[in-house]
Design a protein around this motif. Structure first.
Motif, PDB file in Angstrom:
ATOM      1  N   PRO A  64       0.705  -1.187  -0.024  1.00 50.09           N
ATOM      2  CA  PRO A  64      -0.094   0.126  -0.013  1.00 50.09           C
ATOM      3  C   PRO A  64       0.878   1.141  -0.043  1.00 50.09           C
ATOM      4  N   THR A  65       2.135   1.223   0.599  1.00 42.20           N
ATOM      5  CA  THR A  65       2.906   2.387   0.649  1.00 42.20           C
ATOM      6  C   THR A  65       4.322   1.898   0.378  1.00 42.20           C
ATOM      7  N   LYS A  66       5.062   3.207   0.045  1.00 41.03           N
ATOM      8  CA  LYS A  66       6.519   2.812  -0.250  1.00 41.03           C
ATOM      9  C   LYS A  66       7.188   2.213   1.198  1.00 41.03           C
ATOM     10  N   HIS A  67       6.578   2.784   2.342  1.00 39.58           N
ATOM     11  CA  HIS A  67       7.332   2.377   3.491  1.00 39.58           C
ATOM     12  C   HIS A  67       6.963   0.904   3.759  1.00 39.58           C
ATOM     13  N   ALA A  68       5.824   0.493   3.563  1.00 38.43           N
ATOM     14  CA  ALA A  68       5.663  -0.905   3.822  1.00 38.43           C
ATOM     15  C   ALA A  68       6.260  -1.508   2.838  1.00 38.43           C
ATOM     16  N   PHE A  69       6.565  -1.270   1.556  1.00 38.39           N
ATOM     17  CA  PHE A  69       7.375  -2.050   0.521  1.00 38.39           C
ATOM     18  C   PHE A  69       8.943  -2.174   1.048  1.00 38.39           C
ATOM     19  N   GLU A  70       9.476  -1.079   1.661  1.00 41.43           N
ATOM     20  CA  GLU A  70      10.720  -1.025   2.022  1.00 41.43           C
ATOM     21  C   GLU A  70      11.025  -1.545   3.300  1.00 41.43           C
ATOM     22  N   GLU A  71      10.036  -1.615   4.410  1.00 43.45           N
ATOM     23  CA  GLU A  71       9.999  -2.369   5.553  1.00 43.45           C
ATOM     24  C   GLU A  71      10.143  -3.923   5.196  1.00 43.45           C
ATOM     25  N   THR A  72       9.643  -4.211   4.270  1.00 43.78           N
ATOM     26  CA  THR A  72       9.770  -5.737   3.991  1.00 43.78           C
ATOM     27  C   THR A  72      11.128  -6.080   3.577  1.00 43.78           C
ATOM     28  N   ILE A  73      11.893  -5.325   2.770  1.00 44.47           N
ATOM     29  CA  ILE A  73      13.169  -5.350   2.173  1.00 44.47           C
ATOM     30  C   ILE A  73      14.086  -5.281   3.502  1.00 44.47           C
ATOM     31  N   VAL A  74      13.916  -4.206   4.327  1.00 44.84           N
ATOM     32  CA  VAL A  74      14.588  -4.057   5.531  1.00 44.84           C
ATOM     33  C   VAL A  74      14.572  -5.360   6.442  1.00 44.84           C
ATOM     34  N   GLU A  75      13.391  -5.702   6.711  1.00 40.70           N
ATOM     35  CA  GLU A  75      13.188  -7.192   7.578  1.00 40.70           C
ATOM     36  C   GLU A  75      14.177  -8.242   6.888  1.00 40.70           C
ATOM     37  N   ALA A  76      14.013  -8.551   5.660  1.00 41.09           N
ATOM     38  CA  ALA A  76      14.943  -9.339   5.134  1.00 41.09           C
ATOM     39  C   ALA A  76      16.284  -9.164   5.158  1.00 41.09           C
ATOM     40  N   CYS A  77      16.623  -8.031   5.176  1.00 41.87           N
ATOM     41  CA  CYS A  77      18.233  -7.879   5.258  1.00 41.87           C
ATOM     42  C   CYS A  77      18.503  -8.040   6.689  1.00 41.87           C
ATOM     43  N   LYS A  78      17.891  -7.638   7.603  1.00 43.08           N
ATOM     44  CA  LYS A  78      17.871  -7.714   9.172  1.00 43.08           C
ATOM     45  C   LYS A  78      18.222  -9.364   9.264  1.00 43.08           C
ATOM     46  N   GLN A  79      17.060 -10.072   8.842  1.00 44.91           N
ATOM     47  CA  GLN A  79      17.243 -11.545   8.852  1.00 44.91           C
ATOM     48  C   GLN A  79      18.650 -12.206   8.464  1.00 44.91           C
ATOM     49  N   HIS A  80      18.955 -11.527   7.619  1.00 40.14           N
ATOM     50  CA  HIS A  80      20.212 -12.144   6.977  1.00 40.14           C
ATOM     51  C   HIS A  80      21.601 -11.438   7.270  1.00 40.14           C
ATOM     52  N   ASN A  81      21.171 -10.546   8.563  1.00 39.85           N
ATOM     53  CA  ASN A  81      22.669 -10.014   8.770  1.00 39.85           C
ATOM     54  C   ASN A  81      23.336  -9.112   8.050  1.00 39.85           C
ATOM     55  N   ILE A  82      22.631  -8.567   7.141  1.00 38.06           N
ATOM     56  CA  ILE A  82      23.281  -7.596   6.338  1.00 38.06           C
ATOM     57  C   ILE A  82      24.131  -6.444   6.758  1.00 38.06           C
ATOM     58  N   ASP A  83      25.200  -6.371   6.389  1.00 34.42           N
ATOM     59  CA  ASP A  83      26.105  -5.150   6.644  1.00 34.42           C
ATOM     60  C   ASP A  83      25.965  -3.795   5.747  1.00 34.42           C
TER      61      ASP A  83
END
Length: 189
Positions: A64-83
């Motif tokens: 629904p929003t760019k924020h929600a779209f990017e939250e999904t990406i941030v969550e995946a990056c955090k789960q993978h311990n991305i630096d």
């Protein structure tokens, strides 16, 4: 220390391929832990899967929003311990949500000597303008269109008799050298 990195791409994935091959050769001290793509069916997805790299395919229209779209990406990056995040032909402007989660840790490659020829079709813009020298820029990402601080650049001469295709081939050749070298230096700092 080996960093965990994510590569974001939207298309064919030739810069992504150069990054994973440089990692495999030990030239970049990192693990490519995640590839994020915003285009279902893009060739880069197959490249990542073939290399055994986790893939996240997300389409902005599904949120629904760019924020929600990017939250999904941030969550995946955090789960993978991305630096660090490296954009390699990722055709979306990043917003505050992603950039605040990874301050000064998001880098892009652009096929022109910034600040000239920002945005889409930079090679075509330079070619049509008739410049004699164009090139490649690696830069930090901010919320603007190719406006973040420059990290590295390499010039590519426009030769007499060049077509847009021959120029594009030399630009890509330069990208495939400059980006892995720059990533290696950034991760070594």
């Amino acid at each position: 220390m080996k960093h965990k990195i994510a590569v974001f791409a939207s298309g064919n994935g030739t810069n992504f391929q150069e990054i994973i091959e440089s990692v495999a050769r030990g030239e970049i001290a990192a693990t490519v832990a995640l590839m994020v793509c915003d285009q279902p069916g893009a060739a880069v997805i197959e490249r990542a899967e073939k290399a055994g790299i986790d893939v996240l395919v997300v389409s902005r229209k599904d949120y629904p929003t760019k924020h929600a779209f990017e939250e999904t990406i941030v969550e995946a990056c955090k789960q993978h311990n991305i630096d660090f995040i490296f954009l390699a032909g990722y055709m979306k402007l990043l917003g505050k949500t992603l950039l605040e989660a990874y301050p000064h840790k998001v880098v892009n490659i652009h096929p022109a000597l910034l600040p000239s020829f920002t945005g889409l079709d930079a090679i075509g813009q330079a070619f049509r303008k008739g410049v004699k020298i164009t090139g490649v820029t690696v830069h930090y990402v901010d919320e603007g269109m190719d406006t973040g601080p420059i990290i590295a650049q390499a010039a590519v001469p426009v030769k007499d008799g060049d077509t847009i295709d021959t120029l594009e081939a030399r630009i890509h050749e330069t990208e495939h050298k400059l980006y892995p070298q720059t990533i290696a230096k950034l991760l070594a700092e």
